[in-house]
Structures are given as C-alpha cells and as structure tokens.
Design a protein around this motif. Structure first.
Motif, short mmCIF file in Angstrom:
data_model
loop_
_atom_site.label_atom_id
_atom_site.label_comp_id
_atom_site.label_asym_id
_atom_site.label_seq_id
_atom_site.Cartn_x
_atom_site.Cartn_y
_atom_site.Cartn_z
N ALA A 126 0.85 -1.19 0.00
CA ALA A 126 0.00 0.00 0.00
C ALA A 126 0.89 1.24 0.00
O ALA A 126 2.01 1.21 0.53
N GLN A 127 0.35 2.31 -0.58
CA GLN A 127 1.12 3.56 -0.74
C GLN A 127 0.67 4.58 0.29
O GLN A 127 -0.45 5.08 0.22
N GLY A 128 1.52 4.91 1.23
CA GLY A 128 1.17 5.86 2.28
C GLY A 128 1.87 7.19 2.08
O GLY A 128 2.85 7.49 2.76
N GLY A 135 -2.02 16.60 0.43
CA GLY A 135 -2.36 15.81 -0.76
C GLY A 135 -1.57 16.39 -1.92
O GLY A 135 -0.43 16.01 -2.18
N SER A 136 -2.17 17.39 -2.57
CA SER A 136 -1.42 18.08 -3.64
C SER A 136 -0.15 18.70 -3.07
O SER A 136 0.91 18.67 -3.68
N ASP A 137 -0.28 19.26 -1.88
CA ASP A 137 0.88 19.88 -1.24
C ASP A 137 1.58 18.83 -0.37
O ASP A 137 1.66 18.93 0.86
N ILE A 159 -3.91 9.01 4.72
CA ILE A 159 -5.32 8.92 4.28
C ILE A 159 -5.37 8.51 2.81
O ILE A 159 -4.38 8.70 2.09
N TRP A 160 -6.50 7.95 2.40
CA TRP A 160 -6.72 7.48 1.02
C TRP A 160 -5.75 6.35 0.65
O TRP A 160 -5.33 6.25 -0.51
N THR A 161 -5.38 5.54 1.62
CA THR A 161 -4.38 4.51 1.36
C THR A 161 -5.07 3.29 0.72
O THR A 161 -5.69 2.48 1.41
N ARG A 386 -5.85 16.73 -11.21
CA ARG A 386 -5.76 17.26 -12.58
C ARG A 386 -5.25 18.70 -12.62
O ARG A 386 -4.37 19.05 -13.41
N GLU A 387 -5.80 19.54 -11.75
CA GLU A 387 -5.41 20.97 -11.80
C GLU A 387 -3.92 21.12 -11.51
O GLU A 387 -3.23 21.94 -12.12
N VAL A 388 -3.43 20.29 -10.59
CA VAL A 388 -2.01 20.37 -10.22
C VAL A 388 -1.15 19.85 -11.37
O VAL A 388 -0.08 20.41 -11.66
C1 LIG Z 1 -9.76 6.76 -4.73
C2 LIG Z 1 -8.49 7.39 -4.27
C3 LIG Z 1 -7.39 6.58 -4.02
C4 LIG Z 1 -6.21 7.14 -3.54
N1 LIG Z 1 -5.16 6.31 -3.23
C5 LIG Z 1 -4.06 6.82 -2.64
C6 LIG Z 1 -3.01 5.96 -2.15
O1 LIG Z 1 -3.08 4.74 -2.31
N2 LIG Z 1 -1.97 6.51 -1.51
C7 LIG Z 1 -1.85 7.87 -1.32
O2 LIG Z 1 -0.85 8.30 -0.74
N3 LIG Z 1 -2.82 8.72 -1.75
C8 LIG Z 1 -3.91 8.22 -2.40
N4 LIG Z 1 -4.92 9.06 -2.83
C9 LIG Z 1 -4.82 10.49 -2.51
C10 LIG Z 1 -4.58 11.40 -3.70
O3 LIG Z 1 -3.26 11.31 -4.14
C11 LIG Z 1 -4.96 12.82 -3.24
O4 LIG Z 1 -6.35 12.82 -3.02
C12 LIG Z 1 -4.57 13.85 -4.27
O5 LIG Z 1 -3.18 14.02 -4.31
C13 LIG Z 1 -5.24 15.23 -3.97
O6 LIG Z 1 -4.98 15.62 -2.65
P1 LIG Z 1 -6.17 16.06 -1.66
O7 LIG Z 1 -7.21 15.00 -1.66
O8 LIG Z 1 -5.55 16.42 -0.35
O9 LIG Z 1 -6.83 17.33 -2.32
P2 LIG Z 1 -6.25 18.82 -2.29
O10 LIG Z 1 -4.80 18.81 -2.53
O11 LIG Z 1 -6.76 19.50 -1.07
O12 LIG Z 1 -6.96 19.41 -3.57
C14 LIG Z 1 -8.34 19.79 -3.57
C15 LIG Z 1 -8.64 20.46 -4.89
O13 LIG Z 1 -7.85 21.64 -5.04
C16 LIG Z 1 -7.09 21.60 -6.24
N5 LIG Z 1 -5.78 22.19 -6.02
C17 LIG Z 1 -4.91 21.91 -5.02
N6 LIG Z 1 -3.79 22.63 -5.16
C18 LIG Z 1 -3.94 23.40 -6.27
C19 LIG Z 1 -3.11 24.33 -6.95
N7 LIG Z 1 -1.91 24.65 -6.50
N8 LIG Z 1 -3.60 24.92 -8.07
C20 LIG Z 1 -4.83 24.60 -8.55
N9 LIG Z 1 -5.65 23.71 -7.95
C21 LIG Z 1 -5.23 23.13 -6.83
C22 LIG Z 1 -6.97 20.13 -6.58
O14 LIG Z 1 -6.76 19.91 -7.96
C23 LIG Z 1 -8.30 19.57 -6.11
O15 LIG Z 1 -9.26 19.76 -7.11
C24 LIG Z 1 -6.11 8.53 -3.34
C25 LIG Z 1 -7.22 9.36 -3.62
C26 LIG Z 1 -8.39 8.80 -4.08
C27 LIG Z 1 -9.57 9.72 -4.34
#
Ligand SMILES: Cc1cc2nc3c(=O)[nH]c(=O)nc-3n(C[C@H](O)[C@H](O)[C@H](O)COP(=O)(O)OP(=O)(O)OC[C@H]3O[C@@H](n4cnc5c(N)ncnc54)[C@H](O)[C@@H]3O)c2cc1C
Length: 400
Positions: A126-128, A135-137, A159-161, A386-388
């Motif tokens: 699993a990827q943590g 998330g994005s950050d 989270i989302w692991t 996608r946005e990132v």
């Molecule tokens: C089904 C599923 C499975 C997943 N599995 C894993 C996994 O196995 N392991 C793991 O580590 N992670 C996993 N993830 C997590 C995933 O990588 C994150 O959800 C993703 O990186 C986005 O982070 P966030 O959810 O914190 O959203 P945020 O980073 O808070 O983003 C929220 C919204 O804001 C937008 N946004 C954020 N920053 C910017 C910016 N600078 N400019 C423009 N728009 C922006 C984003 O595009 C998004 O639309 C999973 C997610 C899902 C939904």
C-alpha cells in the motif's frame, strides 16, 4: 491496435496470446470483462502467481531483478493482450510503484528481502503518501519518524491509502527532519502493516465498494534498515515513483477493453426497436473515443520508447495522466449512457454471479457499469489532481 510490428515482435505477441489461451479460464475471463477484479483479490493473486512462475509478472522490470527484460514495446504489447484476453489486473503498488524504487534506490539486502515476494505476488503493498493536510501539497506532510536506537518511531496519520486493509507492507513518506527545506526533510520507509501501533480504518466511497483507507501510526517501531535510501532523500524517490504512476495512469489497455465492452452493451441494448449500436449518433461518439484512445496510445509509446521531445519527461507524464484519466471518465459515461435508464441504478459487479438477479430487466451486461462510472471520478484526483498536473505542464513544458 494498429501497430506496425516487426516479425520478432509479431512472434512475441503470438507467444503471449498462446500463453493466455492456455492459462486463462472462462470464469476468470468473465469476471474480468465485467470489471470484477478490483473487488476479487483471489483472481489477481492467482494470476500473479501464474505469471511469476513464467517470469512474466513484472513486464517493465530488467532481467537482473527478476523481470523478463522486455523492451518497452513488448511490455506494452503484453499488457494490451492480457487486458483484451480478460486477464486480471495485477496490483500496481508492488510491481509498478515500490518494486522499481527498491531496485533503483535500495540496498542489496533490501533488494534480496523484498523483490522476490513482489514478483510472485506473495506480498501486497500500500502507498502511504497522502495525509489529511498533505495531498497536492505533499511536501507539507507531518507524519514523523524519530530515530531511537536501531529503530525509527513513527507517529501520524495517512489517508486514502488504497487497499491498506489487505496489504502486507506499506511504503510511507515520513518527516525525519524539521529544520531543513520541507522537501529535504522527507524520507521513505517501508513497514510491515501488522506492526503494533498500525490501525487501518475504511473510508466509505461513492460507489459503495471498499477501496480506500485511513492508516493511523501510533508509536510504530520500524527497524532503521527499512529506510529506502538515505534520510532526507524520500522526495527524490517519491518523484521517481509518481512519474511511473502517472505514465501508467493513462491505462490505454483498460480504455480499449472498456470500448470493446461498450460495443457489447450497445449491441444488446435496444432503442426504438433497433440495437443501439446501429444508432449513427451513438456510433459517432464511440468512434470519436476510439480515435482519442488511439492517439493517446501513440503518445504513451512515444514516452516509453523515449522518442525525442522538446519537453521534459515529467511534463509528458503529467499530460498522459490528465488525458488518460479524462478519457477513461468519458468512456465510462458513454457506457452508462448505453444502458439508458438502467444506468440510474447502482448494480453491483458481483450480481452477475447470482443467476436470480439476471433477468430481462437486468441483463448480464449491466453489473458494474454505474459502479465503475462513480469510481472513475477518482482518476482525476489520485496520482496527482488534474489541476495540479496542469500547473506542472504549464511550468515544465511552457515555462509559465
Ligand atoms: C480513490 C483514491 C485513491 C487514492 N489512493 C491513494 C493511495 O493509495 N496513496 C496515497 O498516498 N494517496 C492516495 N490518494 C490520494 C490522492 O493522491 C490525493 O487525493 C490527491 O493528491 C489530492 O490531494 P487532496 O485530496 O488532499 O486534495 P487537495 O490537494 O486538497 O486538492 C483539492 C482540490 O484543489 C485543487 N488544487 C490543489 N492545489 C492546487 C493548486 N496549486 N492549483 C490549482 N488547484 C489546486 C486540486 O486539484 C483539487 O481539485 C487517493 C485518492 C483517491 C480519491
């Protein structure tokens, strides 16, 4: 797929087809064609073992580490043939994600300990990476790893692991230094998910199927030799891993399989007295998507075959990720459209195996379609939203 193959690659493709004819049972193919495998771990484990015995379980790995040593084109042909034949998808996290990190950055002991079991599918991973506030950050992640003798002590929450519930091991990004630039204080560590202090909790998902989990780490002691690379180098390994994940996310093999399934569904569905597949408007939509997938496939091959490009590979990986995930979403929308009003109801994948649920009103091609559409919402989020990705493309490809 219309590739101009040389005789050696044609022979390779025939060898793969013959292997698939010999080893895949009708039952497994059927479960595959209705997208059952995400919820049917048994088939995936079994298929991983079958491929492992043949030396084919990690198509992109070099021979030196137990891979088949194929060219990228051969690996692509193999994955395409497997998907079209209805083979179960292998679990990504071991073979696609952490395996290449270990053979690229790991110690000889780590390679010997982990790679053989990844190849046979004996260990699932699993990827943590993601956390509630990271998330994005990702660079702002807070889960800490503090050295205490021969162990790191981990505290924090992931989270989302995906598939954390059934994985044996996890690869985690953790913070080992708070005094340097955020990226430079991150390390990668692997840990046995049965270690005391690890708690896994399900996150309910939109389609009702278990897919992703929270992982809580409470004073989890991990031997320090389970760190991959030097302390503080985790950001580099994370970027390497995400580059592979994004290229693979295009998943043109899945798109081809789903497009073929749309044809099956549209041949069975009737609108105004004739099969939907004879409706020119519907067929035009289907053909457009087929063309788009074909174009994406060429783009994937250009990256895999290292064709000259004025843009850096990280930008191209993000393009494939954005384009591939959007296309998969559009394909799943067309599949639901083909079902008409039946598409309004969530019809579980496993219902196809309960004969009493398959009626003229709910025929066998319905299960899993709407469930899949809902899951596909996640494609433009995970692996980098996608946005990132668009920001990355703007910066790296166009210098904006
Ligand atoms: C089904 C599923 C499975 C997943 N599995 C894993 C996994 O196995 N392991 C793991 O580590 N992670 C996993 N993830 C997590 C995933 O990588 C994150 O959800 C993703 O990186 C986005 O982070 P966030 O959810 O914190 O959203 P945020 O980073 O808070 O983003 C929220 C919204 O804001 C937008 N946004 C954020 N920053 C910017 C910016 N600078 N400019 C423009 N728009 C922006 C984003 O595009 C998004 O639309 C999973 C997610 C899902 C939904």
């Amino acid at each position: 797929m219309k590739l101009q193959l040389d005789p050696a690659d044609e022979a390779f493709r025939e060898e793969v087809r013959a292997f698939l004819r010999e080893h895949l049972s009708d039952d497994v193919r059927r479960r595959s064609h209705i997208g059952m495998h995400p919820v049917h771990t048994g088939d995936r484990v079994w298929w991983n073992e079958v491929l492992g015995r043949k030396g084919w379980s990690a198509p992109h790995w070099p021979k030196e580490y137990g891979g088949p040593g194929w060219t990228h084109l051969q690996a692509h042909l193999f994955e395409y043939e497997c998907r079209m034949a209805g083979a179960p998808e292998l679990r990504w996290q071991g073979i696609r994600l952490i395996g290449p990190v270990i053979y690229t950055f790991g110690t000889p002991e780590q390679k010997a300990q982990f790679l053989p079991d990844i190849l046979t599918g004996k260990t699932m991973w699993a990827q943590g990476f993601s956390e509630p506030g990271a998330g994005s950050d990702l660079a702002s992640l807070k889960t800490s790893a503090v050295l205490d003798g021969d162990h790191y002590v981990l505290n924090g929450q992931k989270i989302w692991t995906t598939e954390a519930n059934e994985s044996h091991w996890g690869f985690f990004l953790v913070r080992t230094d708070n005094t340097v630039k955020p990226q430079r204080g991150i390390s990668m560590i692997v840990l046995d998910l049965k270690t005391p202090g690890v708690t896994v909790r399900a996150i309910p998902t939109i389609n009702g199927e278990p897919a992703t989990w929270e992982v809580f780490l409470d004073n989890v002691r991990v031997p320090k030799d389970q760190m991959i690379g030097a302390p503080g180098s985790g950001w580099d390994q994370g970027k390497f891993l995400l580059g592979n994940e994004r290229t693979a996310s295009a998943d043109v093999e899945k798109s081809w399989g789903d497009l073929r399934r749309i044809r099956t569904v549209a041949a069975a569905e009737v609108r105004q007295g004739r099969p939907l597949i004879e409706d020119p408007l519907f067929v035009a939509k289907l053909r457009e998507l087929e063309l788009q997938v074909q174009a994406l496939e060429w783009s994937v091959l250009r990256v895999l075959l290292d064709a000259p490009s004025e843009h850096p590979v990280a930008a191209r990986a993000s393009v494939l990720k954005v384009r591939g995930s959007e296309l998969q979403q559009r394909i799943s929308e067309l599949m639901v459209e083909a079902l008409g009003t039946r598409g309004l109801r969530l019809y579980r994948r496993d219902m196809a195996f309960e004969p009493e649920t398959v009626t003229p009103l709910w025929p066998g091609h319905v299960p899993g379609v709407t469930v899949d559409l809902l899951y596909q919402r996640a494609l433009t989020i995970y692996g980098g939203a996608r946005e990132v990705q668009k920001n990355i493309i703007a910066k790296l490809a166009f210098g904006l």
